[in-house]
Every structure is written in structure tokens, then in C-alpha cells.
Design a protein around this motif. Structure first.
Motif, mmCIF file in Angstrom:
data_model
loop_
_atom_site.group_PDB
_atom_site.id
_atom_site.type_symbol
_atom_site.label_atom_id
_atom_site.label_comp_id
_atom_site.label_asym_id
_atom_site.label_seq_id
_atom_site.Cartn_x
_atom_site.Cartn_y
_atom_site.Cartn_z
ATOM 1 N N GLU A 49 -3.028 -5.201 -0.265
ATOM 2 C CA GLU A 49 -4.190 -4.583 0.362
ATOM 3 C C GLU A 49 -3.836 -3.211 0.892
ATOM 4 O OE1 GLU A 49 -5.677 -7.141 3.367
ATOM 5 O OE2 GLU A 49 -6.404 -8.662 1.968
ATOM 6 N N LYS A 50 -2.641 -3.100 1.450
ATOM 7 C CA LYS A 50 -2.192 -1.821 1.998
ATOM 8 C C LYS A 50 -0.696 -1.697 1.764
ATOM 9 C CE LYS A 50 -2.207 1.078 6.139
ATOM 10 N NZ LYS A 50 -2.565 1.171 7.575
ATOM 11 N N GLU A 51 -0.316 -0.613 1.097
ATOM 12 C CA GLU A 51 1.091 -0.411 0.750
ATOM 13 C C GLU A 51 1.863 0.134 1.933
ATOM 14 O OE1 GLU A 51 3.555 -1.458 -0.818
ATOM 15 O OE2 GLU A 51 3.031 -0.782 -2.840
ATOM 16 N N LYS A 77 -0.258 -8.397 2.380
ATOM 17 C CA LYS A 77 -0.179 -7.233 3.261
ATOM 18 C C LYS A 77 1.305 -6.906 3.370
ATOM 19 C CE LYS A 77 -4.360 -8.276 5.890
ATOM 20 N NZ LYS A 77 -4.932 -8.553 7.224
ATOM 21 N N ARG A 78 1.760 -6.091 2.439
ATOM 22 C CA ARG A 78 3.193 -5.873 2.298
ATOM 23 C C ARG A 78 3.760 -5.149 3.504
ATOM 24 N NH1 ARG A 78 4.288 -3.627 -3.197
ATOM 25 N NH2 ARG A 78 3.795 -5.775 -3.758
ATOM 26 N N GLU A 79 4.888 -5.639 3.966
ATOM 27 C CA GLU A 79 5.587 -5.009 5.070
ATOM 28 C C GLU A 79 6.926 -4.481 4.557
ATOM 29 O OE1 GLU A 79 5.976 -7.901 8.078
ATOM 30 O OE2 GLU A 79 3.830 -8.066 8.477
ATOM 31 N N ALA A 82 7.807 0.285 0.204
ATOM 32 C CA ALA A 82 6.848 0.204 -0.895
ATOM 33 C C ALA A 82 7.562 -0.010 -2.224
ATOM 34 C CB ALA A 82 6.028 1.486 -0.957
ATOM 35 N N GLY A 102 -3.393 -1.984 -6.083
ATOM 36 C CA GLY A 102 -3.052 -1.475 -4.759
ATOM 37 C C GLY A 102 -1.621 -1.014 -4.601
ATOM 38 N N CYS A 103 -0.807 -1.092 -5.662
ATOM 39 C CA CYS A 103 0.587 -0.625 -5.578
ATOM 40 C C CYS A 103 0.597 0.902 -5.687
ATOM 41 C CB CYS A 103 1.427 -1.258 -6.677
ATOM 42 S SG CYS A 103 1.642 -3.040 -6.509
ATOM 43 N N THR A 104 0.262 1.550 -4.619
ATOM 44 C CA THR A 104 0.008 2.994 -4.640
ATOM 45 C C THR A 104 1.263 3.828 -4.837
ATOM 46 O OG1 THR A 104 0.120 3.038 -2.226
ATOM 47 C CG2 THR A 104 -2.057 2.798 -3.211
#
Length: 389
Positions: A49-51, A77-79, A82, A102-104
Motif C-alpha cells: 500500500e505504501k513503500e 504495509k511494508r516497513e 524498499a 505499489g512497488c514504487t
């Protein structure tokens, strides 16, 4: 050091990767787990959801078996760091939808050579990808597959691809060139919507072209192969438009600027009106930039598909009129092929070749200089005068 946990489960033909937890900049998925080949990447497996912010760090991979009912894991929600580089083994045959959504910060993605389908939304939002090699056995690209991959500049689609889903390349804003394979007969709508930089399109057959370019107002360079084995290359000028209100009539009228909309009217879905296209040459000469007109002229002369002799003479007359400028441009580019074409078309004259030699020497274009010298020697060298005594 970063720790990444890869969850997997068993499937009939091997192992399916379910999801990733933890942080890591570079991951290489093993070809085997518990003695079985890794054959599948599940939906949302690497989606986020958020990189997290990118940071180089060594990654330790932990493999963890999980229950099969988790095969459709939602985006994490990766912590931590990246994901920037991901290498998939060639044992993988299937990848699920939204797998990398989402892998920005994903810059490098190795896709397995046996992959037959890129599913819908697989790369949605992968804005850091600038290039991607597609598997040679690929058959299908799903809808929105490359949605918002806004920094991919070039993409070669394998000739095996038969289907391109609708909006497959929507919002690929920096895409410059792409091809439509001959085998691709199932083409969805809006393939290149918002692809504002797309300039070079190659078509393996004359099919669906009118629909594909309908939303593209920029300058387009089209290469088209026809069923009779011939090839055409066309330049379509750009154009702009606006709607102007006609207050008394309570209507809006579209006003076009530039000649591009007229040239596009010559492009159908199953054929091209070359006669009308060539008739518009007078208009583009008058209204469009010199370099654009030069490219259009060169394309029609080099690939003279259905080019009438009268129109060929018009194109040659334009080149003759602007020959010094045109030759100077191609010499500056080091384009020997263009200079050879000028020779084939009879444009190299005894009166202009010395100037071209001087220009090629000044720009240190040795190949072109060598060609011009040889041409001058074989065509224009004066015979020695003889006198009767």
C-alpha cells in the motif's frame, strides 16, 4: 542487515510464493523449496500500500510455509527498506494479479522465461521501472498490466503475444517506443491513453491502427508491415484542438491547430489511404516544421508503398530544393544510410559534392567522407583532355 520472510504453500505442480514480509532492497527467489520447483507467484505477493524509503542493505531471506487459504494475501504495509531489485527463477510459470502493485522503488525485475501471461494490474504503480525484458514465450498482457509505469521508455513485445488487454499501458507517460506484434489480434481499448511521449510505433500488420492512435495527438512515426510482405513508414504531424463556443447557435465547435488531424484521417483500422496522405504534402510543407517535413519525405521515398510516380516526383523536388540543408543535417548526425539514399535518388551532383565533402571533413565524419570521395571518383572525375597534333 535486513530480514525478509517469504511465505509459500504447495500447489499441484510445485510451490507458490504467497507473500513477502519484512524489508529488503534485493531479493532472489530460489528455484526450489523443499525439493519442489517454485512455479507460481500469488496475487498481491509483493504488493504494498505504501513503500518504505529506499536504502542499500544486505538481505537475509527466510522461507516460511503457510496455509493455502492465504494465497490471496492483501497488499502489505511494508516497513524498512524498499524493494529495488527482484529476481524470479525461470521455473515460475504463473504470476497473479497485482503481484508487484505499489512497488514504487522497484528498478530491476527479472521475469521468468516460461511466463505465458502478464496478468491484470501486475505492475500497477511501479514508477521506477525504466526498462523491462518480456519473456519470449509470452502470449497475453492483461488489462492495466503496466498502469502508471510512468518511467518505462521503451518496450519490445514478443511476437508471440496474441492479446493486449484494455488500458494495458495507461499512464505510461514517458513511453517513447513500442511495437504491436503480428500475432496480436485481440486488442483492448485505450491501450496508450495518457502516453504523451509515445512517438515510435511498429505494427506487425495493418490492423486496429486507427483505433490505437486515436487518442495520440503528438508527432507519430509509424512502421507498418502489410500482408503482401511490403513495409510502409509514415510520419503523422502533431496537432492541438480546443472547443470554441458559438453563442448564437448555442453550440461548441472543435478548432484544430496543425495538420496532424488531417493525416490521421488517412489511417484506417484495416487499410491506409496513401493517395490522400501524399496529397496532403503541400499542406505539411506550408505549415509544419522543416525537420518533420524532411522525415516525412524520407520515409515515403525509402518505403514507397503505393507511392504514385507523380507524388514521388513531388517528394524528390522538395529534397532537391532543400538539399544542402537536408544533407548537412544527416552529415551532422553521421547518418551514412541517408547519404547513400541521396545518391540512389540522383541527388548527389558534381555541383554539390565538393561542399558535402568539406562539411563532412569539418565534422570529422570519416565514413561519409570516404563514401563521397568514392562516389565523386566513380561519377564525376573529369577525363584528361587530349589534343590532336
Amino acid at each position: 542487515m535486513d530480514f525478509v520472510t517469504i511465505y509459500y504453500t504447495f500447489v499441484p505442480d510445485g510451490i507458490c510464493i504467497i507473500k513477502m514480509e519484512g524489508s529488503g532492497t534485493e531479493i532472489q527467489i530460489p528455484a526450489e523449496i523443499e525439493g519442489k520447483p517454485v512455479t507460481e507467484i500469488g496475487p498481491y505477493a509483493f504488493a504494498v500500500e505504501k513503500e518504505a524509503p529506499p536504502m542499500e542493505a544486505e538481505t537475509t531471506l527466510v522461507l516460511q510455509k503457510t496455509d493455502e487459504d492465504e494465497r490471496t494475501a492483501p497488499p502489505s504495509k511494508r516497513e524498512g527498506h524498499a524493494l529495488q531489485r527482484l529476481y524470479l527463477p525461470d521455473t515460475i510459470k504463473r504470476i497473479g494479479a497485482y503481484a508487484f502493485s505499489g512497488c514504487t522503488d522497484l528498478v530491476v525485475l527479472h521475469l521468468p522465461e516460461n511466463l505465458a501471461e502478464i496478468p491484470h494490474h501486475m505492475l500497477t504503480g511501479c514508477i521506477s521501472l525504466t526498462a523491462l525484458g518480456l519473456p519470449k514465450k509470452l502470449k497475453s498482457i492483461g488489462e492495466y498490466a503496466f498502469y502508471d509505469c510512468r518511467n518505462i521508455q521503451k518496450l519490445h513485445i514478443p511476437e508471440t503475444v496474441e492479446k493486449l488487454g484494455r488500458y494495458a499501458f495507461y499512464n505510461c507517460r514517458n513511453m517513447e517506443s513500442i511495437n504491436i506484434p503480428k500475432a496480436a489480434v485481440d486488442l483492448g481499448t485505450g491501450l496508450f491513453l495518457n502516453c504523451d511521449c509515445l512517438t515510435y510505433l511498429t505494427f506487425g500488420r495493418c490492423r486496429h491502427i486507427g483505433d490505437i492512435i486515436a487518442g495520440l495527438q503528438q508527432e507519430l512515426h509509424l512502421t507498418i508491415e502489410f500482408s503482401d510482405g511490403e513495409t510502409a513508414k509514415l510520419l503523422l504531424p502533431d496537432f492541438q484542438y480546443e472547443y470554441v463556443e458559438d453563442t448564437p447557435a448555442r453550440q461548441f465547435h472543435q478548432v484544430n491547430y496543425g495538420t496532424g488531424h488531417l493525416f490521421r484521417q488517412c489511417i484506417g483500422n484495416s487499410d491506409i489511404d496513401f493517395r490522400r496522405f501524399d496529397e496532403l504534402f503541400y499542406l505539411t510543407r506550408r505549415e509544419d516544421g522543416a525537420l518533420m517535413v524532411l522525415f516525412l519525405t524520407m520515409y515515403r521515398l525509402e518505403f514507397p508503398y503505393r507511392l504514385e510516380e507523380k507524388r514521388r516526383a513531388d517528394y524528390l523536388a522538395y529534397l532537391a530544393e532543400h538539399f544542402h540543408w537536408a544533407a548537412s543535417y544527416y552529415i551532422g548526425q553521421g547518418n551514412l544510410s541517408a547519404i547513400r539514399l541521396f545518391a540512389d535518388w540522383g541527388l548527389l551532383k558534381e555541383t554539390n559534392i565538393d561542399n558535402l565533402l568539406k562539411l563532412a571533413g569539418e565534422k570529422n565524419k570519416t565514413e561519409i567522407t570516404g563514401f563521397l570521395l568514392a562516389y565523386q571518383h566513380s561519377h564525376f572525375e573529369k577525363k584528361k583532355k587530349t589534343f590532336d597534333l
